[in-house]
Design a protein around this motif. Structure first.
Motif, PDB file in Angstrom:
ATOM      1  N   ILE A 173       0.862  -1.184   0.000  1.00 28.92           N
ATOM      2  CA  ILE A 173       0.000   0.000   0.000  1.00 28.92           C
ATOM      3  C   ILE A 173       0.898   1.234   0.000  1.00 28.92           C
ATOM      4  O   ILE A 173       2.055   1.172   0.452  1.00 28.92           O
ATOM      5  N   HIS A 174       0.375   2.319  -0.530  1.00 28.77           N
ATOM      6  CA  HIS A 174       1.159   3.550  -0.641  1.00 28.77           C
ATOM      7  C   HIS A 174       0.304   4.721  -0.179  1.00 28.77           C
ATOM      8  O   HIS A 174      -0.906   4.718  -0.370  1.00 28.77           O
ATOM      9  N   SER A 175       0.961   5.697   0.411  1.00 28.87           N
ATOM     10  CA  SER A 175       0.248   6.893   0.825  1.00 28.87           C
ATOM     11  C   SER A 175       1.067   8.130   0.475  1.00 28.87           C
ATOM     12  O   SER A 175       2.288   8.141   0.602  1.00 28.87           O
ATOM     13  N   TYR A 176       0.361   9.165   0.020  1.00 28.48           N
ATOM     14  CA  TYR A 176       1.024  10.412  -0.364  1.00 28.48           C
ATOM     15  C   TYR A 176       0.748  11.475   0.684  1.00 28.48           C
ATOM     16  O   TYR A 176      -0.348  11.526   1.249  1.00 28.48           O
ATOM     17  N   LEU A 177       1.721  12.322   0.914  1.00 28.11           N
ATOM     18  CA  LEU A 177       1.504  13.488   1.775  1.00 28.11           C
ATOM     19  C   LEU A 177       1.978  14.728   1.026  1.00 28.11           C
ATOM     20  O   LEU A 177       3.132  14.816   0.603  1.00 28.11           O
ATOM     21  N   GLU A 178       1.072  15.657   0.853  1.00 23.66           N
ATOM     22  CA  GLU A 178       1.412  16.930   0.236  1.00 23.66           C
ATOM     23  C   GLU A 178       1.595  17.919   1.382  1.00 23.66           C
ATOM     24  O   GLU A 178       0.687  18.077   2.201  1.00 23.66           O
ATOM     25  N   TYR A 179       2.760  18.566   1.480  1.00 24.40           N
ATOM     26  CA  TYR A 179       2.963  19.467   2.607  1.00 24.40           C
ATOM     27  C   TYR A 179       3.991  20.540   2.263  1.00 24.40           C
ATOM     28  O   TYR A 179       4.820  20.367   1.362  1.00 24.40           O
ATOM     29  N   THR A 180       3.919  21.618   3.002  1.00 22.23           N
ATOM     30  CA  THR A 180       4.881  22.709   2.843  1.00 22.23           C
ATOM     31  C   THR A 180       5.901  22.589   3.970  1.00 22.23           C
ATOM     32  O   THR A 180       5.536  22.699   5.148  1.00 22.23           O
ATOM     33  N   PRO A 181       7.152  22.285   3.626  1.00 22.00           N
ATOM     34  CA  PRO A 181       8.150  22.066   4.675  1.00 22.00           C
ATOM     35  C   PRO A 181       8.450  23.331   5.465  1.00 22.00           C
ATOM     36  O   PRO A 181       8.460  24.420   4.902  1.00 22.00           O
ATOM     37  N   THR A 182       8.621  23.160   6.753  1.00 23.95           N
ATOM     38  CA  THR A 182       9.102  24.269   7.576  1.00 23.95           C
ATOM     39  C   THR A 182      10.338  23.764   8.312  1.00 23.95           C
ATOM     40  O   THR A 182      10.510  22.559   8.493  1.00 23.95           O
ATOM     41  N   PHE A 183      11.184  24.675   8.709  1.00 21.29           N
ATOM     42  CA  PHE A 183      12.464  24.301   9.279  1.00 21.29           C
ATOM     43  C   PHE A 183      12.310  23.585  10.615  1.00 21.29           C
ATOM     44  O   PHE A 183      11.503  23.975  11.451  1.00 21.29           O
ATOM     45  N   GLY A 184      13.086  22.527  10.786  1.00 25.01           N
ATOM     46  CA  GLY A 184      13.176  21.862  12.079  1.00 25.01           C
ATOM     47  C   GLY A 184      12.002  20.959  12.451  1.00 25.01           C
ATOM     48  O   GLY A 184      11.907  20.494  13.578  1.00 25.01           O
ATOM     49  N   GLU A 185      11.126  20.679  11.504  1.00 25.69           N
ATOM     50  CA  GLU A 185       9.984  19.818  11.841  1.00 25.69           C
ATOM     51  C   GLU A 185      10.330  18.351  11.562  1.00 25.69           C
ATOM     52  O   GLU A 185      11.295  18.053  10.855  1.00 25.69           O
ATOM     53  N   THR A 186       9.533  17.456  12.113  1.00 24.15           N
ATOM     54  CA  THR A 186       9.735  16.029  11.882  1.00 24.15           C
ATOM     55  C   THR A 186       8.493  15.455  11.201  1.00 24.15           C
ATOM     56  O   THR A 186       7.381  15.560  11.714  1.00 24.15           O
ATOM     57  N   ILE A 187       8.710  14.839  10.056  1.00 22.65           N
ATOM     58  CA  ILE A 187       7.609  14.185   9.339  1.00 22.65           C
ATOM     59  C   ILE A 187       7.837  12.691   9.440  1.00 22.65           C
ATOM     60  O   ILE A 187       8.950  12.204   9.219  1.00 22.65           O
ATOM     61  N   SER A 188       6.791  11.958   9.794  1.00 19.22           N
ATOM     62  CA  SER A 188       6.970  10.512   9.884  1.00 19.22           C
ATOM     63  C   SER A 188       5.751   9.777   9.357  1.00 19.22           C
ATOM     64  O   SER A 188       4.646  10.319   9.294  1.00 19.22           O
ATOM     65  N   CYS A 189       5.977   8.538   8.988  1.00 21.39           N
ATOM     66  CA  CYS A 189       4.914   7.665   8.484  1.00 21.39           C
ATOM     67  C   CYS A 189       4.807   6.497   9.462  1.00 21.39           C
ATOM     68  O   CYS A 189       5.810   5.842   9.764  1.00 21.39           O
ATOM     69  N   THR A 190       3.618   6.272   9.975  1.00 24.11           N
ATOM     70  CA  THR A 190       3.418   5.227  10.976  1.00 24.11           C
ATOM     71  C   THR A 190       2.567   4.111  10.401  1.00 24.11           C
ATOM     72  O   THR A 190       1.541   4.361   9.780  1.00 24.11           O
ATOM     73  N   VAL A 191       3.034   2.883  10.609  1.00 23.46           N
ATOM     74  CA  VAL A 191       2.303   1.732  10.096  1.00 23.46           C
ATOM     75  C   VAL A 191       1.924   0.827  11.259  1.00 23.46           C
ATOM     76  O   VAL A 191       2.757   0.501  12.099  1.00 23.46           O
ATOM     77  N   GLU A 192       0.641   0.467  11.299  1.00 25.15           N
ATOM     78  CA  GLU A 192       0.175  -0.473  12.317  1.00 25.15           C
ATOM     79  C   GLU A 192      -0.291  -1.731  11.609  1.00 25.15           C
ATOM     80  O   GLU A 192      -1.065  -1.653  10.657  1.00 25.15           O
ATOM     81  N   HIS A 193       0.194  -2.862  12.081  1.00 26.67           N
ATOM     82  CA  HIS A 193      -0.103  -4.122  11.411  1.00 26.67           C
ATOM     83  C   HIS A 193      -0.046  -5.256  12.434  1.00 26.67           C
ATOM     84  O   HIS A 193       0.694  -5.168  13.418  1.00 26.67           O
TER      85      HIS A 193
END
Ligand code: NAG
Ligand code: NAG
Ligand code: NAG
Length: 281
Positions: A173-193
């Motif tokens: 499965i695939h997921s897209y995230l459209e976002y405007t980056p800002t300095f010093g932030e953390t982006i993560s993808c979490t999978v529960e299975h």
């Protein structure tokens, strides 16, 4: 499988051409397991010619049924033949009963996904960045994939692909995230299975976005040059070839290549011989 609500079918199938390259004769043998500990086993054989169903054997009824004038005539003889009956009982044991353990372990099987994040589009002027999170090779198919920004779940700008079958029991499965980056932030993808004792968190390394401008300009040129290829190849969809044996779960056929039982040779009442090799690499 007592604890699971799966209704498994083990399918053995073959195509062979007869008369000419355009004419195909297919024999599909099927083991359907149900009930507590898969005790109720129904063995069936379906033969078809150029996709037209000709006759069916059903172990619950214990006889053949014909669907065309020719096969109705033919099945009269098969149903009257005590050796045919013995042959079907033998096949049921060989194909269905002897595979019960493999089917049960399949019901217990869980395989953890491999998760990766990829940058599909750099942020560019007014356009936000596009990230792709992919989970490959997991089983069973129930999965939850979410995006977080500084550990807060993000729901806007999120899109999902369909759940895709790899063709070999596993899913992706695939997921897209459209976002405007800002300095010093953390982006993560979490999978529960089901295979994971705790959610699997994959953090996007956005050091590139914070790096020197030159690198980004180089990257942008590269991205523009490659955009034709990239748009057609966003997702690497791994589809594998079908095998002769398959497990049918809730109506979808999933070819299985790793059922651990020796390959067996199966001779249906027709002249065709099918070799079922359940140990394909
Ligand atoms: C076999 O026959 C039984 C009893 O008539 C029926 O319930 C079952 O659906 C049949 N199976 C197939 C695969 O047609
Ligand atoms: C097959 O068996 C079922 C029940 O066991 C019976 O109703 C049916 O008439 C039989 N069919 C043939 C073609 O013998
Ligand atoms: C599958 O799980 C059930 C229940 O947890 C267990 O009783 C059974 O032995 C397992 N089967 C296999 C083949 O691992």
């Amino acid at each position: 499988m007592c604890a699971l609500n799966f209704h498994f079918l083990l399918v053995f199938s073959t195509f062979s051409s007869v008369f000419s390259d355009e004419d195909y004769y297919q024999v599909r043998a099927c083991c359907a397991y149900s009930g507590e500990q898969s005790k109720d086993i129904e063995y069936s054989i379906l033969t078809s010619f150029n996709k037209h169903i000709m006759m069916q054997y059903n172990s619950t009824r214990g006889n053949w049924t014909g669907f065309t004038a020719f096969s109705i005539y033919e099945t009269q003889f098969w149903n009257a033949d005590p050796y045919d009956r013995l042959e079907r009982i033998f096949e049921k044991k060989l194909l269905c009963e002897d595979n019960v353990k493999s089917i049960e372990s399949l019901g217990n099987l869980t395989t953890a996904p491999t998760v990766s994040i990829k940058l599909l589009r750099q942020p560019d002027g007014g356009h936000p960045a596009l990230l792709l999170c992919s989970a490959y090779d997991f089983y069973p198919k129930q999965i939850r994939m979410t995006w977080s920004r500084n550990k807060q779940e993000v729901t806007s700008g999120v899109m999902y692909s369909d759940l895709l079958a790899d063709g070999d029991l596993y899913y992706q499965i695939h997921s897209y995230l459209e976002y405007t980056p800002t300095f010093g932030e953390t982006i993560s993808c979490t999978v529960e299975h089901a295979s994971l004792s705790e959610p699997k968190v994959t953090v996007w390394d956005n050091s590139l976005l914070a790096d020197e401008v030159i690198q980004i300009i180089v990257g942008l040129c590269f991205l523009m040059l490659g955009s034709v290829i990239v748009t057609s190849g966003f997702i690497y969809y791994r589809k594998r070839r079908a095998a002769y044996s398959a497990v049918c779960q809730g109506g979808t056929l999933i070819p299985v290549e790793h059922i651990s039982s020796p390959g067996v040779a199966y001779s249906p009442a027709s002249a065709n011989t099918i070799t079922i090799d359940t140990n394909r690499p």
